[in-house]
Design an enzyme around this catalytic site. Structure first.
Site, PDB file in Angstrom:
ATOM      1  N   GLY A 109      -5.378  -2.700   8.855  1.00 22.90           N
ATOM      2  CA  GLY A 109      -5.020  -1.547   9.445  1.00 22.90           C
ATOM      3  C   GLY A 109      -4.993  -2.016  11.140  1.00 22.90           C
TER       4      GLY A 109
ATOM      5  N   ARG B 157      -6.687 -20.252   7.118  1.00 16.96           N
ATOM      6  CA  ARG B 157      -6.878 -21.653   7.873  1.00 16.96           C
ATOM      7  C   ARG B 157      -8.229 -22.263   7.119  1.00 16.96           C
ATOM      8  NH1 ARG B 157      -3.479 -23.885  10.933  1.00 16.96           N
ATOM      9  NH2 ARG B 157      -2.549 -22.161  12.278  1.00 16.96           N
TER      10      ARG B 157
ATOM     11  N   GLY C 238      -3.080  -7.263   7.983  1.00 18.31           N
ATOM     12  CA  GLY C 238      -2.617  -7.502   9.459  1.00 18.31           C
ATOM     13  C   GLY C 238      -1.071  -8.000   9.399  1.00 18.31           C
TER      14      GLY C 238
ATOM     15  N   ASP D 120       0.963  -1.223  -0.030  1.00 23.70           N
ATOM     16  CA  ASP D 120      -0.080  -0.036   0.156  1.00 23.70           C
ATOM     17  C   ASP D 120       0.729   1.234  -0.155  1.00 23.70           C
ATOM     18  OD1 ASP D 120      -2.203  -1.365  -0.077  1.00 23.70           O
ATOM     19  OD2 ASP D 120      -3.050  -0.853   2.259  1.00 23.70           O
TER      20      ASP D 120
ATOM     21  N   GLY E 250      -0.326  -3.605   4.005  1.00 21.88           N
ATOM     22  CA  GLY E 250      -1.081  -2.273   4.120  1.00 21.88           C
ATOM     23  C   GLY E 250      -0.262  -1.487   4.800  1.00 21.88           C
ATOM     24  N   SER E 251      -0.770  -1.188   6.219  1.00 23.04           N
ATOM     25  CA  SER E 251      -0.228  -0.360   6.944  1.00 23.04           C
ATOM     26  C   SER E 251       1.124  -0.557   7.543  1.00 23.04           C
ATOM     27  CB  SER E 251      -1.036   0.032   8.053  1.00 23.04           C
ATOM     28  OG  SER E 251      -2.461  -0.008   7.603  1.00 23.04           O
TER      29      SER E 251
ATOM     30  N   LYS F 127      -8.094   0.726  -5.016  1.00 25.60           N
ATOM     31  CA  LYS F 127      -9.218   0.022  -4.262  1.00 25.60           C
ATOM     32  C   LYS F 127     -10.550   0.859  -4.855  1.00 25.60           C
ATOM     33  CE  LYS F 127      -7.149  -1.422   0.082  1.00 25.60           C
ATOM     34  NZ  LYS F 127      -6.807  -2.591   0.059  1.00 25.60           N
TER      35      LYS F 127
END
Lengths: 298, 196
Positions: free
Chosen positions: A157, A169, A218, A28, A239-240, A85
């Site tokens: 996030g 999983r 995550g 990102d 992402g972050s 996005k």
């Protein structure tokens, strides 16, 4: 070769594009400088955003497609593919991104959904789509709608890998559980999963999703990225986790190398040394139900 | 212990290449004493008879070649090399983009993303020298070559430029035969290498 015999935007070209991203990290970014850092670090693509998910969380309000000016600035800055996005079901935002020339569209729960009943009919587009999924049924429905890539949703996030693990999983475990079952039993299970039976049969036969499956939501450290790869992800969205760490360029390089050597703990140890602070992260249990992004779209 | 074909597994469509070679080996009527394996480390390269450099992102693969100290063993590798798309970019002498450091194994220059972005990706039937009939080819953000040197044989060309080249046991293609079911180019490569 006759020009009228060229075919664009076929299912194979869309899925083929996704296959070329395998073993890679998609990062990102919110501006041209970050995009260049990502490319230099070895990212296979960048996701052009106005804000990374952690900041979308903080900002609140309605989260929408990014300003086209930002996306174009990022497209100009790098040679690797640029993704963008759009809100779930917002097919006009998707038309806008396609007209800008983005290489893949993420119909994403990180933005505020525009349609609570339908996702975008992705077969109508020339550019390929990636969609989030929490379980096998959701993945099957998105592929049926035309998604050329699946990413497990995780919880964007948060910098907390627990939901990404849960979703990977779910999907891999359900496929394994169906191996060796009869076609009748698989068709019966398809009804429970609200999945098209033929697609589920194909998935069980192959022992994997019929499209590329990345992990997202995550991943904040090299070990997180390698964890998702060992669990069966074809690649990773971060992402972050990169631009909220204290040394983004180093974190970006380290995550690329960890994905490249996901089965080699010595390499992961080496690249994890002295990386500085990863993003702070959130405990999922502290989120209110309306703050949990993965529940959006199903 | 038969012949061994490696697929450079740094990033890209590695499993598609492995499957395509397995199909081609079956289709060639070979006795099955050839196998295809992914390779990541320098010590894996020496024992190979041939190597595929897959499609993927050439910036990423180029960076990982250096990061993993593979540049010297790849340049020194004396078996055949089958390279598609990003692999073709890496085989070139020169690339139009400083972000990629090619291996320089074949004497041609290459332009990355020569057709544009993903929406300009296309499939079409193309003519490849020496094949009995057109080849259905998938061009995905594909490169094209210009200025092939005298030691390189151009085997495919469209309006935008060169899409297929051979030099001895090297084959470079701007499209992805590994994504389709047509094994003819793989079989030709195996023959060029003396493996079938």
């Amino acid at each position: 070769m006759k020009l009228e015999e060229l075919r664009f935007g076929t299912e194979l070209l869309k899925r083929g594009f996704a296959s070329m991203q395998k073993g890679g990290v998609i990062m990102d970014v919110v501006n041209a400088d970050q995009a260049r850092i990502a490319e230099e670090a070895g990212a296979v693509a960048v996701m052009a955003l106005e804000r990374v998910p952690a900041d979308i969380r903080k900002a609140g309000g309605v989260a929408r497609m990014a300003d086209p000016a930002i996306i174009l600035e990022i497209m100009d800055a790098v040679s690797i593919p640029v993704m963008g996005k759009v809100r779930i079901g917002h097919f006009v935002e998707a038309q806008v991104l396609e007209s800008l020339g983005v290489d893949m569209i993420d119909e994403s729960e990180v933005l505020t959904p525009a349609d609570e009943q339908f996702h975008i009919d992705k077969h109508q587009f020339t550019v390929p789509f990636v969609c989030g999924a929490r379980d096998l049924g959701e993945a099957m429905r998105r592929i049926q709608e035309g998604a050329a890539m699946i990413r497990t949703k995780g919880e964007a996030g948060t910098g907390n890998v627990v939901e990404a693990v849960r979703h990977m999983r779910n999907i891999m475990g359900e496929i394994r559980a169906l191996q060796g079952r009869s076609p009748q039993e698989i068709t019966d299970r398809a009804r429970d999963l609200e999945a098209p039976a033929d697609l589920l049969l194909e998935t069980v036969r192959r022992g994997r999703l019929p499209v590329v499956n990345f992990s997202a939501g995550g991943v904040a450290t090299p070990s997180d990225a390698a964890l998702m790869m060992q669990m069966g992800a074809d690649g990773v969205f971060v992402g972050s986790g990169i631009f909220h760490s204290s040394d983004p360029a180093r974190m970006a390089r380290a995550i690329v190398e960890a994905v490249n050597h996901f089965e080699d703990p010595a390499v992961i140890a080496e690249v994890s040394k002295g990386l500085g602070k990863p993003m702070r992260g959130l405990d999922i249990h502290t989120l209110r139900e309306d703050e949990v992004l993965q529940y959006r779209g199903r | 212990m038969g012949a061994k074909i490696g697929v450079l597994a740094l990033q890209g469509d590695v499993s598609e290449h492995l499957d395509a070679f397995k199909n081609a080996i079956r289709a060639s009527g070979s006795d099955g004493a050839i196998h295809a394996v992914p390779v990541r480390r320098r010590q894996d390269i020496a024992g190979l008879d041939a190597l595929a450099i897959p499609g993927g992102e050439s910036t990423t693969i180029s960076r990982l070649i250096d990061k993993n100290d593979l540049r010297t063993p790849l340049i020194g590798f004396d078996g055949g090399i089958f390279a598609t798309c990003a692999g073709m970019v890496l085989m070139a002498r020169t690339v139009d983009d400083p972000r990629v450091r090619p291996l320089g194994l074949m004497d041609f220059s290459v332009r990355r993303n020569a057709f544009g972005r993903q929406r300009e990706s296309f499939e079409a039937d193309v003519e490849i020298t020496g094949l009995d009939g057109p080849f259905h080819a998938f061009f995905i953000r594909a490169p094209v070559a210009d200025h092939a040197g005298p030691g390189v044989c151009v085997t495919g060309r469209i309006d935008e430029g060169i899409i297929a080249l051979e030099a001895g046991r090297y084959m470079a293609l701007s499209f992805h035969p590994e994504l389709g079911n047509d094994p003819r180019l793989h079989i030709r490569f195996l023959k060029n290498c003396g493996l079938v």
